[in-house]
Design a protein around this motif. Sequence first.
Motif, PDB file in Angstrom:
ATOM      1  N   ALA A 151       0.829  -1.213   0.000  1.00 29.24           N
ATOM      2  CA  ALA A 151       0.000   0.000   0.000  1.00 29.24           C
ATOM      3  C   ALA A 151       0.864   1.264   0.000  1.00 29.24           C
ATOM      4  N   VAL A 165     -10.945  -1.658   2.429  1.00 24.90           N
ATOM      5  CA  VAL A 165     -11.162  -0.839   1.235  1.00 24.90           C
ATOM      6  C   VAL A 165     -12.516  -0.134   1.311  1.00 24.90           C
ATOM      7  N   GLY A 195     -12.125   2.733   3.590  1.00 22.31           N
ATOM      8  CA  GLY A 195     -11.310   3.771   2.970  1.00 22.31           C
ATOM      9  C   GLY A 195     -12.071   4.567   1.935  1.00 22.31           C
ATOM     10  N   VAL A 242      -5.947   0.690  -1.657  1.00 20.84           N
ATOM     11  CA  VAL A 242      -5.670   1.285  -0.346  1.00 20.84           C
ATOM     12  C   VAL A 242      -4.629   2.396  -0.485  1.00 20.84           C
TER      13      VAL A 242
END
Length: 503
Positions: free
Chosen positions: A73, A208, A211, A296
Motif C-alpha cells: 500500500a 477498502v 477507505g 488502499v
Amino acid sequence: MGELTFAGMDGIIILTVFAIIMLVIGYYSGRGEKNIHESLSGYYLASGNLGFIALFFTLFATQYSGNTIVGYAPSAYRTGFSWLQSISFMTIIIGVYLLFAPRLYVIAKKRNFITPTDWLQHRFNSKKVTLLAIFLMLWGLGNYLLEQLVAIGQAVSGMTGGTIPYQVAVIAFVLVMLAYEWMGGMKAVAFTDVMQGIVLLIGIIFFVIGGVYLAGGNFTEVTRYITETEPAKTAVPPMEVNINWFSMLVLVGLGASIYPHAVQRIYAAKSEKTLKKSFARMAWMPLLTTGLVFFVGIIGLKLFPGLDGNDSEQLVGLMANKIAAINPFFYWIMIIFFGGIVAAIVSTADSVLLSFSSLISNDVYGKFINPGATEHRKVMVGKIFGIIAIFGLLWIAWNPPGTLYEIFVLKFELLVQVFPAFVLGLYWKRLNGKAVFWGMLLGAIIAGMLTFSGYKTLYGIHGGIIGLAFNFIICIGGSYLTSTSVSKNKVLEEDMNAVSLKA
C-alpha cells in the motif's frame, strides 16, 4: 505499519486469541498421528495428503503475507497508478507454477521427493549441482525468514500501541510458531494458513470499503483529486521504469515460483487434480489481494496527502485508525484484521522455517553428513537446526552488522539462478549437470557482483536477470557441447513416460 492508537488492550486480547488458536491447531494436527514425527514426508509434506481447501490457502499464504498489505500500500502511495503492475507480479507466478508444477508433481510422487533439491539430485546426479542449489535456496529462505521476524515485531508493537515492545513481540510469537510447528509440521502450518487466509480476505475487503467511505464514497473523485494535485502519479511512466518493471516481473515470477516452501506445497497435494484446481482458483487472487491493496494506497493519497518516504510506510496504520473511528463494527473489524495480518506474517515465517529445516535435515544432513540416519532422526535434526536458525536470525535482526545485512539483501537475484536447472530440466533431456552447475554459479556471481558494486540495475534491468541470461546461455550452450549418459537417459525416459500417461 504504524501504531494503531485505537487498539491497546483490545489488540492484546485479539493477538492472544490468535496465538491460542494456532497452538490448538498445532496440537490437534499432530495428535494421534505418529507418522508426522517419524517420517520426513509426514512432517514436511503432511504425508502428501493436503486436500483442496488446505492446499489452496497454504498456497495463498505462501504467495501473500501480511507484509503484502503493510508494504505494498505505501508503494502504491509513493508510485501512483503505475503500481497497478504489482498485480501482474502475483499473476505471473501462477503462470510459471502451471508451467512446471503438474509435471513435477507426477515425478515427485513417483520418486517420493521431500525437498526441491531431491528433484535436482535425481535429475542430474551431481553433488556440485545439489550443494550449490541447497546454498542458494537456504540463502533465499534465510533472507525471507529474517524479513518476517522483523515484521512480526513491528506489527505487534504497532498493533498494541507500543504496549508490547518489539523484542518481546518477536520472541513471544516465535515461541508460539515453534510450538505448533513442532507439534504438527506441515499439517499444522497448512491449517493455520486457512485461518489467516480467511481473516485477511475478509479484512482487506472491509478495509477498502472503509477507505472509500472516508474518501467520499466515490473512487472517481479520488482519481480526479490525484490528477489535479499529483499528475505525475497518473501519468504514463518513462521507458526505463517500464523496463525495470518488466525485469521485476521476470525476477519475481521465476524466483518466487521455485521458493522451496512453494515447491513443497506442490509435493504435498493430495492429487494432481487437487493441485490444478487450487492453482485455477489462485489465478483470481491477485485481484482480491494485491489489487485491493493497490486501492488502499491510492485512496491514501487523498486521505493523507504529502507523506514523505518514511512517513508513507505508516499509511496502513494511519488509515486503520481513521476507519476504526467510523463505528463499533469497523472498530472490531480493524482489530481482527490486524490480528490476522500478524497471524499471516507468522504463518509465512512458519512455512519458510519448515522448508529451511527440511533442507538441513534431508539434504545437508541426510545426503552428505549421515546418509544412513533414520527418518525420525532426520526430522529431529531439522527441528533442532530450525530453532538454532531462528535465534541466529533474531540476533542479526537486533544487531545487524552492516556488511552482513547487505549480504542478506540478495534474495531473488540469487534464488532465481536455480530456475534453469529446475524447470528446463523437466522439459529438455539433453540438459547436462556440468553446464547447469557452471551456469548457476556464474549467474549467482554476476548477480552478486552487480548488487554489491552498487549496480542493482543496468538500464532498469536487475542484476539477477542479467546473471540469469548468462545462466541460460551456459546451460544451453554447454549442454550441446556435452552429452547425458545412456543410463541417465533411461531414467529420464521413465519420468517423461510417467508424465505423458498422466497428461
